[in-house]
Every structure is written in C-alpha cells, then in structure tokens.
Design a protein around this motif. Sequence first.
Motif, PDB file in Angstrom:
ATOM      1  N   THR A   1      -9.897  -4.597   1.447  1.00 48.58           N
ATOM      2  CA  THR A   1     -11.321  -4.846   1.669  1.00 48.58           C
ATOM      3  C   THR A   1     -11.717  -6.208   1.116  1.00 48.58           C
ATOM      4  O   THR A   1     -12.499  -6.939   1.726  1.00 48.58           O
ATOM      5  CB  THR A   1     -12.171  -3.726   1.029  1.00 48.58           C
ATOM      6  OG1 THR A   1     -11.691  -2.474   1.520  1.00 48.58           O
ATOM      7  CG2 THR A   1     -13.637  -3.875   1.367  1.00 48.58           C
TER       8      THR A   1
ATOM      9  N   THR B   1     -17.891   2.449   7.068  1.00 51.88           N
ATOM     10  CA  THR B   1     -16.846   1.752   7.818  1.00 51.88           C
ATOM     11  C   THR B   1     -15.488   2.391   7.577  1.00 51.88           C
ATOM     12  O   THR B   1     -14.989   2.385   6.459  1.00 51.88           O
ATOM     13  CB  THR B   1     -16.792   0.278   7.391  1.00 51.88           C
ATOM     14  OG1 THR B   1     -16.436   0.209   6.001  1.00 51.88           O
ATOM     15  CG2 THR B   1     -18.139  -0.406   7.583  1.00 51.88           C
ATOM     16  N   TRP B   2     -14.892   2.914   8.624  1.00 52.23           N
ATOM     17  CA  TRP B   2     -13.551   3.491   8.487  1.00 52.23           C
ATOM     18  C   TRP B   2     -12.510   2.480   8.940  1.00 52.23           C
ATOM     19  O   TRP B   2     -12.611   1.938  10.054  1.00 52.23           O
ATOM     20  CB  TRP B   2     -13.381   4.768   9.313  1.00 52.23           C
ATOM     21  CG  TRP B   2     -11.947   5.211   9.253  1.00 52.23           C
ATOM     22  CD1 TRP B   2     -11.357   5.928   8.245  1.00 52.23           C
ATOM     23  CD2 TRP B   2     -10.905   4.901  10.188  1.00 52.23           C
ATOM     24  NE1 TRP B   2     -10.010   6.080   8.500  1.00 52.23           N
ATOM     25  CE2 TRP B   2      -9.711   5.463   9.674  1.00 52.23           C
ATOM     26  CE3 TRP B   2     -10.867   4.191  11.388  1.00 52.23           C
ATOM     27  CZ2 TRP B   2      -8.484   5.351  10.346  1.00 52.23           C
ATOM     28  CZ3 TRP B   2      -9.640   4.073  12.051  1.00 52.23           C
ATOM     29  CH2 TRP B   2      -8.467   4.660  11.532  1.00 52.23           C
ATOM     30  N   TRP B   3     -11.528   2.275   8.115  1.00 47.47           N
ATOM     31  CA  TRP B   3     -10.381   1.434   8.479  1.00 47.47           C
ATOM     32  C   TRP B   3      -9.311   1.579   7.429  1.00 47.47           C
ATOM     33  O   TRP B   3      -9.434   2.398   6.515  1.00 47.47           O
ATOM     34  CB  TRP B   3     -10.807  -0.017   8.694  1.00 47.47           C
ATOM     35  CG  TRP B   3     -11.437  -0.725   7.520  1.00 47.47           C
ATOM     36  CD1 TRP B   3     -12.625  -0.423   6.929  1.00 47.47           C
ATOM     37  CD2 TRP B   3     -10.918  -1.863   6.818  1.00 47.47           C
ATOM     38  NE1 TRP B   3     -12.882  -1.306   5.915  1.00 47.47           N
ATOM     39  CE2 TRP B   3     -11.855  -2.198   5.822  1.00 47.47           C
ATOM     40  CE3 TRP B   3      -9.776  -2.641   6.954  1.00 47.47           C
ATOM     41  CZ2 TRP B   3     -11.668  -3.270   4.948  1.00 47.47           C
ATOM     42  CZ3 TRP B   3      -9.591  -3.706   6.101  1.00 47.47           C
ATOM     43  CH2 TRP B   3     -10.527  -4.017   5.105  1.00 47.47           C
TER      44      TRP B   3
ATOM     45  N   THR C   1       0.844  -1.185   0.000  1.00 45.45           N
ATOM     46  CA  THR C   1       0.000   0.000   0.000  1.00 45.45           C
ATOM     47  C   THR C   1       0.885   1.242   0.000  1.00 45.45           C
ATOM     48  O   THR C   1       2.029   1.199   0.423  1.00 45.45           O
ATOM     49  CB  THR C   1      -0.973  -0.007   1.197  1.00 45.45           C
ATOM     50  OG1 THR C   1      -1.905   1.061   1.023  1.00 45.45           O
ATOM     51  CG2 THR C   1      -0.278   0.157   2.518  1.00 45.45           C
TER      52      THR C   1
ATOM     53  N   SER D   1     -20.412   1.055   3.274  1.00 44.60           N
ATOM     54  CA  SER D   1     -19.582   1.941   2.468  1.00 44.60           C
ATOM     55  C   SER D   1     -18.165   1.893   3.016  1.00 44.60           C
ATOM     56  O   SER D   1     -17.965   1.807   4.225  1.00 44.60           O
ATOM     57  CB  SER D   1     -20.144   3.364   2.569  1.00 44.60           C
ATOM     58  OG  SER D   1     -19.244   4.292   2.013  1.00 44.60           O
ATOM     59  N   VAL D   2     -17.182   1.985   2.137  1.00 45.86           N
ATOM     60  CA  VAL D   2     -15.790   1.893   2.584  1.00 45.86           C
ATOM     61  C   VAL D   2     -14.830   2.545   1.609  1.00 45.86           C
ATOM     62  O   VAL D   2     -15.103   2.617   0.425  1.00 45.86           O
ATOM     63  CB  VAL D   2     -15.357   0.418   2.755  1.00 45.86           C
ATOM     64  CG1 VAL D   2     -15.404  -0.358   1.450  1.00 45.86           C
ATOM     65  CG2 VAL D   2     -13.952   0.312   3.367  1.00 45.86           C
ATOM     66  N   GLY D   3     -13.714   3.000   2.138  1.00 43.63           N
ATOM     67  CA  GLY D   3     -12.585   3.386   1.289  1.00 43.63           C
ATOM     68  C   GLY D   3     -12.300   4.863   1.254  1.00 43.63           C
ATOM     69  O   GLY D   3     -11.189   5.280   0.988  1.00 43.63           O
TER      70      GLY D   3
ATOM     71  N   PRO E   1     -14.238   9.010   2.463  1.00 39.85           N
ATOM     72  CA  PRO E   1     -15.402   9.637   3.085  1.00 39.85           C
ATOM     73  C   PRO E   1     -16.588   9.587   2.126  1.00 39.85           C
ATOM     74  O   PRO E   1     -16.433   9.817   0.931  1.00 39.85           O
ATOM     75  CB  PRO E   1     -14.950  11.086   3.302  1.00 39.85           C
ATOM     76  CG  PRO E   1     -13.453  11.041   3.281  1.00 39.85           C
ATOM     77  CD  PRO E   1     -13.087   9.923   2.364  1.00 39.85           C
TER      78      PRO E   1
HETATM   79  C1  WTA Z   1      -9.704   6.293   3.820  1.00 36.45           C
HETATM   80  C2  WTA Z   1      -9.327   0.827   2.859  1.00 36.45           C
HETATM   81  C3  WTA Z   1     -13.473   8.014   5.302  1.00 36.45           C
HETATM   82  C4  WTA Z   1      -8.882   6.859   4.947  1.00 36.45           C
HETATM   83  C5  WTA Z   1     -10.180   0.050   3.864  1.00 36.45           C
HETATM   84  C6  WTA Z   1      -7.909   5.746   5.255  1.00 36.45           C
HETATM   85  C7  WTA Z   1     -12.034   6.332   4.721  1.00 36.45           C
HETATM   86  C8  WTA Z   1      -7.656   5.154   3.905  1.00 36.45           C
HETATM   87  C9  WTA Z   1     -13.023   5.365   5.030  1.00 36.45           C
HETATM   88  C10 WTA Z   1      -7.279   3.697   3.961  1.00 36.45           C
HETATM   89  C11 WTA Z   1     -14.303   5.840   5.479  1.00 36.45           C
HETATM   90  C12 WTA Z   1     -11.216   4.351   4.375  1.00 36.45           C
HETATM   91  N1  WTA Z   1     -14.464   7.165   5.609  1.00 36.45           N
HETATM   92  N2  WTA Z   1     -12.273   7.633   4.868  1.00 36.45           N
HETATM   93  N3  WTA Z   1     -15.302   5.020   5.761  1.00 36.45           N
HETATM   94  N4  WTA Z   1     -12.480   4.152   4.800  1.00 36.45           N
HETATM   95  N5  WTA Z   1     -10.936   5.666   4.310  1.00 36.45           N
HETATM   96  O1  WTA Z   1      -5.647   1.262   3.199  1.00 36.45           O
HETATM   97  O2  WTA Z   1      -8.202   7.999   4.498  1.00 36.45           O
HETATM   98  O3  WTA Z   1      -6.990   1.326   1.064  1.00 36.45           O
HETATM   99  O4  WTA Z   1      -6.717   6.178   5.867  1.00 36.45           O
HETATM  100  O5  WTA Z   1      -8.036   0.841   3.282  1.00 36.45           O
HETATM  101  O6  WTA Z   1      -8.894   5.313   3.200  1.00 36.45           O
HETATM  102  O7  WTA Z   1      -7.226   3.126   2.690  1.00 36.45           O
HETATM  103  P1  WTA Z   1      -6.910   1.598   2.505  1.00 36.45           P
END
Ligand code: WTA
Length: 636
Positions: free
Chosen positions: A298, A399-401, A251, A372-374, A376
């Motif tokens: 994801t 989902t934030w991660w 990443t 929702s993911v990835g 904002p």
């Molecule tokens: C952003 C994807 C807002 C955030 C799972 C994070 C989000 C980066 C959200 C990680 C969300 C992921 N709301 N921002 N629900 N989910 N992000 O490693 O900036 O591809 O640090 O993981 O995506 O991206 P990654």
Amino acid sequence: MPAQHARIQSIEEYEEAYRRSTENPEQFWADIAEPFSWRRKWDTILESDMVEGHNKWFKGAKLNITENCLDRHLATRGNKLALIWEPNDPKTRQIRYTYRELHQEVCKFANVLQNNGVEKGDRVCIYMPMIPQLAIAVLACARVGAVHSVIFAGFSANAISDRVNDAQASVVLTSDGLNRGDKQIPVKRVVDDALHHCPSVRRVIVTEHLGWPVNMVEGRDVWLHEELEEVEKTSPAEEMDAEDLLFILYTSGSTGKPKGVVHTQAGYMVWADYTFRNVFQVNENDVYWCTADIGWVTGHTYLLYGPLLSGATTLMFEGIPTYPSAGRFWEVIDKHSVSVFYTAPTAIRSLMATPLDNVLSYSLDSLRVLGSVGEPINEEAWHWYYTHVGKERCPVVDTWWQTETGGIMISALAGITPSKPARAGLPLPGVQPVLLSQEGKEIEGNDEEGYLAIKYPWPGIIRTTYGDHERCRQTYFAPYPGYYFTGDGARRDEEGLYRIIGRVDDVINVSGHRFGTAEIENAINQNSHVVESAVVGYPHDVKGQGIYAYVICREKISKEEAIYVEASIIETVVAEIGKIARPDKIQLVTGLPKTRSGKIMRRILRKVAEGDTSNLGDTTTLLDPNVVDEIIEGKK
Ligand code: WTA
C-alpha cells in the motif's frame, strides 16, 4: 499540449469505461497509457498466458517511471508540494519538498547509488524508517534501474537475511535508528546482525536520523550525508524496458518462506496511476495522506508511486496513531488540511476504543474522501469512520487488492460508484472478477458466494515470484487454470457489489499484515522446547485476526513453568520474524487433532480458538479423538 489523463466522473462514464475495458481491453489500455512520458512506445499491448502465469504489458516500450513521477511534472507543477513529511514527535520539524526539490533529491541519491557501484538490474534492499530518505531511496533505485526490495522496518534480523539472500542484493540502505511513538529502535544494529549471513552484500549506505553512534564496517558501510557531499544535482534516468523488474516485495503465502512478488515497469506504472486517480478522485489542490508504511505494498502504490505519477501532494507520517495521544491522526489532518485520507481498519478499531473526544475535538473540515485497505472493514468500524471522521459527508472507499495485484481491484470510485458498509463494491475497469465453486465452475448471478478469481489480466498483475516462477504458477494460476486465484472468498450481493469474506487458504491477516500459518509454525518450531505446533487465526477486536498457537513441548511442563516456556516461544517468533508476528495466545497441548494420514485438522483448531465448540463437525476420522477434549479443556 500533452495528452491529459482523464478521470471517470460519473456512473455513466464508469459503465462506459467498464464496457470498453472488457470489449476491447487492449485498445482501452493503449488509450490510458498514451499520455505518459515514453522514450519509445510499445510494440504490443498484451501478451498473456493465464495458464502458465506469463503476462507482458506494453512490450517493447522504453521508459523510466521516475521521469513520469517527477520530470514530467516539472514544467507545470515544479513548485507544487510533492511530499510532506510529518515526524513522529509533533514538536519536531516537518519537512516539505516541491516536485522540483524532490526531483533533485532523487537525482542526488541516484548519483550516490551509482558512485557506489549500483547498476541497472542490481537488487537493493531497503530497511528504513518512514523518513523522506526512504521515499527518495526507492525512487533513486528506480531512476538508476536497480530493483528495489523494501523490507518493513519491523522485521527481525533473520527475516531480513532471508529476503536479502533470496533477492541476492548487493547493496542495503538503512538508517541509524527509528522512532516509533515513545520508543527508539537501533535499526542499523538489526541490519548488522542480518548481514552476518548475507555474503552478496558489499555496501551498506546509512542515513543519519537519530544521530546515534553506530558501528560502521570498514570497506562496507558509508554514511549517506558524506556520500551526498559532492554529487551532481542531476542524474539522467536509465532507460528501462517495459518488462524490466521495478521491485520485489516479499509477502507471505500458505506454504514455506515469504515469496518475492515481482512487479515490472510499464504495467505497474499505468495501473498505479489509473487506480489512484479514479478511486480517490484527487484534485489539484488536495493533500492526500496514506498512513501505510512504504514497507508494504500500500505504501508503494498509494503513498509513493500513485500520487506522484498523478502529480498529487502526498503526506508521509513517521509515527503511530496513538502517540503522543489517540488524536494524532486527526491532528495531522487538521494541521496539513488533508482532504483524502487512506488507512486500515485495524487503526480505526484501535482509535474507536478510545474516548470519542479524541476525534470530536478536531474539525476535520478539510476531509473529502476516506479510504480503507488491508482487511475486511466491519460495519461498526465503517460507521464510526463515516460518522465521526467523515461527518457523514465523505464517501468511504473500501479498497480490495493484494501485493500481487499491484493496485486496487475492487472498490468504489469516491462519490461515483456505490459505497456501502462492508462492501468493497464494483470492480475497477479492466478487472473481471468471478466467483468460482470448489470445482472451479463460475458461479453466475447475484447473492452468491465463492472463491474470488480474476478472469483476465490487468496491467498490474504479478509477473513472477523472484527466482522461482513455478511457485508463482502453482500458487496463483494452477488452482484454476485460466484464472488468477486470489486466495480470498467473496460474496456478490443482490446489487452485484462484492463483499470480501476473508482468506480461504492458510494465510492469516493480523492488523492488515499477512502471515502464513506455516511460516509462524516454522518459527515456533525453532524453539528448543517445541516438538510441533499448529497456528490458526481467530477473531480479534482490534487486529481483525489474532494468532492462536497450539504447541506440543518435548517435556511435560508444569503450570508454573508454562509462563516461561510461553515467553520463550514468543521470543523465538520475534527473533525469527518480528514483533508483528507475536502469537496472541499460546496453548500448550500434548497432542494435535490429526487424521489417520497425519494431516492436522485445522478446522477443529480454528473452532476451538474461536470459542465455538458446540459443533466441531465430524471427528470420527481422527487418529485420537480424545485430544480434542483435552484441547477444549485447556483453551485460553
Ligand atoms: C485482504 C494489501 C477485505 C485480503 C493491499 C487480501 C482485504 C489480502 C481488503 C492482501 C479489503 C486487502 N477488504 N480484505 N478492502 N484489502 N484485504 O497483500 O485477504 O498485504 O487477499 O495487500 O488482504 O494483503 P496484502
């Protein structure tokens, strides 16, 4: 009767679980880990050093994650569907595997790997389309104890060789080609190009998918279907230590080349299962669909491992949201009676831009939960999703991660904890988020904003960056010693719900994919016309953020020549990284705004890219303030 995995079912249970997870985290996780299938239980629950970034969960335990994904379910769910595969073209055949069938396919592939000399600890890179063999390949690696490193099949040959070399992989798994909407891409040819520069690779196993003729290198390349002809249908799972590597996933960060995020066996397993079960609230008869590619985290955690660990039915889709029409997602949902649907804001925004009939002509009655993911999710997209897809009856979990966190950290638990537009919500049990000031002080109270950090380790925390722990320490643990630093900024609203604002470092998020600005600049600088470049993100209606590149060329370029030079720069980026990193806008400039010490003032470049030039802030420290006027004038 084996112990059962419990699920949080009310807000009171959430509060109780959260309290226990902070008061006595070790006991909390020991209870959750108990019902898995262990060859041997742990000696210690957690050994942690949050300053150096060393975290070990369930040390001393022995297990194999695929026994937990597959074997464990055979007695009770052997005939239940484990994996449904929906092809790119709706007119071609879908494929379905019960848990028993998937178990057998994984065992057979595991035997192929072993027959080809793959041993515990070996790194295997996987560059494959979204076909069942990809899922099977990943699990087969885990079964034999090999470390899988999946490379998204949109990356270029150069990006593949960087990753293969960093992981020192001995084996690569690929296919003849892939379907993407109305396009077909010769995947094996890309791998062949990459492997010219990868001396560690001694075997390539090729899955036949399109039926295309491919070049097979004598002594190196073999066809999967030939290798499968005479293998055994069972394969004993390798016994792994809790902290043996499970996978590496590359990443982007704010500096240098992409880094290999490492996750290990036991902690990742417990975390993937716990978060999946509680966030999505999947029931025994649900069909669950995560649209992410397995090439991203994801897809690892919520297409593959999480659902299978929980004994759910997971759907895997080869295609894209707009082929053959912009109703494709909704058609698949109706066709397979999908009840839990997990996708990215960028997909929602691209579909929102098409006529509403595309969604209204499907019933979508089976849906119960939306995720929702990835990146904002903006309020407009949230409302469209909630209203037109979920018909105002399905909770939306935002989902934030991150790749580094292994699984979901902050999110509503569907139908249980509060779900509000543009808020990820409350932390999951076991997650202790804090907002830090620039100086690293914890900001107390609600209605506050700061750098998002995590105060206590959770089972899915990043273990290291492959081959270079110092990089891991520097990036995540050194900025605020004692905390895991996320790189995101966040706001805690009046009710204590978290709203993720976006990256505070030089990472841009394009359609939910992470790129380092330095990574794209390095790619652009490979172009023979280019002397120097600076890349920033800017708001983009569909992608969330677009890539804006300011480029200084060697020679003076006329307006007519500019078109060709820009095309050539794009071509270079596509060759260095892949199409997903193509700059959206390129502006040729004669200088960049630099301070006297030579640092590029990105703040100014960002403002110009955003089209907000009214307040550029203090420009007096610039070496040559005139370049700013020139840049504003030439803005795209
Ligand atoms: C952003 C994807 C807002 C955030 C799972 C994070 C989000 C980066 C959200 C990680 C969300 C992921 N709301 N921002 N629900 N989910 N992000 O490693 O900036 O591809 O640090 O993981 O995506 O991206 P990654």
